[in-house]
Design a protein around this motif. Sequence first.
Motif, PDB file in Angstrom:
ATOM      1  N   UNK A 109       0.840  -1.197   0.000  1.00  0.00           N
ATOM      2  CA  UNK A 109       0.000   0.000   0.000  1.00  0.00           C
ATOM      3  C   UNK A 109       0.873   1.243   0.000  1.00  0.00           C
ATOM      4  N   UNK A 110       0.239   2.399   0.016  1.00  0.00           N
ATOM      5  CA  UNK A 110       0.961   3.669  -0.015  1.00  0.00           C
ATOM      6  C   UNK A 110       0.327   4.648   0.967  1.00  0.00           C
ATOM      7  N   UNK A 111       1.147   5.589   1.418  1.00  0.00           N
ATOM      8  CA  UNK A 111       0.697   6.664   2.305  1.00  0.00           C
ATOM      9  C   UNK A 111       1.044   7.998   1.664  1.00  0.00           C
ATOM     10  N   UNK A 112       0.165   8.943   1.808  1.00  0.00           N
ATOM     11  CA  UNK A 112       0.440  10.298   1.338  1.00  0.00           C
ATOM     12  C   UNK A 112       1.035  11.112   2.472  1.00  0.00           C
ATOM     13  N   UNK A 113       2.015  11.955   2.144  1.00  0.00           N
ATOM     14  CA  UNK A 113       2.607  12.848   3.144  1.00  0.00           C
ATOM     15  C   UNK A 113       1.923  14.201   3.155  1.00  0.00           C
ATOM     16  N   UNK A 114       0.901  14.360   2.353  1.00  0.00           N
ATOM     17  CA  UNK A 114       0.176  15.630   2.311  1.00  0.00           C
ATOM     18  C   UNK A 114      -0.623  15.787   3.601  1.00  0.00           C
ATOM     19  N   UNK A 115      -0.657  16.999   4.115  1.00  0.00           N
ATOM     20  CA  UNK A 115      -1.327  17.286   5.382  1.00  0.00           C
ATOM     21  C   UNK A 115      -2.769  17.217   5.259  1.00  0.00           C
TER      22      UNK A 115
END
Length: 171
Positions: free
Chosen positions: A165-171
Amino acid sequence: SDSLHVISCDESQQFVNSHDTHYLAQCRSHKGCMVYLTQSLHSYYGTMQGEKGKHLADALLTNFHHKVFHALGDAATAEWASGLIGKELRTFIGGSMAPQQNMWDELTGGSQYTGSFNEHYEKVLQDNVFMNGLRTGGHANGLICDCIVVRSGEPFANGQNYLMTSFSQRG
């Protein structure tokens, strides 16, 4: 009681102690959890030194129900991570063609093919999957971090004990 208790620790190798394993073994049944972040197996092995320390570190890591792996930087941790996922039986197919003796055999398809089949257990995910190709965030990667989540004892919806899976670093 309806309260939750959470222990969360970045660079956990600096704070880990022998009581953490006991807590982890019991915390789920008491509405608790522990989130530990570290760079590698070596971080724990360096802190919990000696053969006894290695066993304590392994016992601690065994008790984490979910393990989240981002891009790894060392082969030993990658090997350990892929070992958590396990192996599966794979079939390898091979063969060879004997050289043609004359033009007639070539034209009529009278070739000599020898096929071979081999089955053995291979890691589901090879070690290098954990070290290469996972995005590490930042603007160069569109602020996306890839990871592989491994769950003990219970498969994900895809039937596997791991999930990419992936995670976004956007707030």
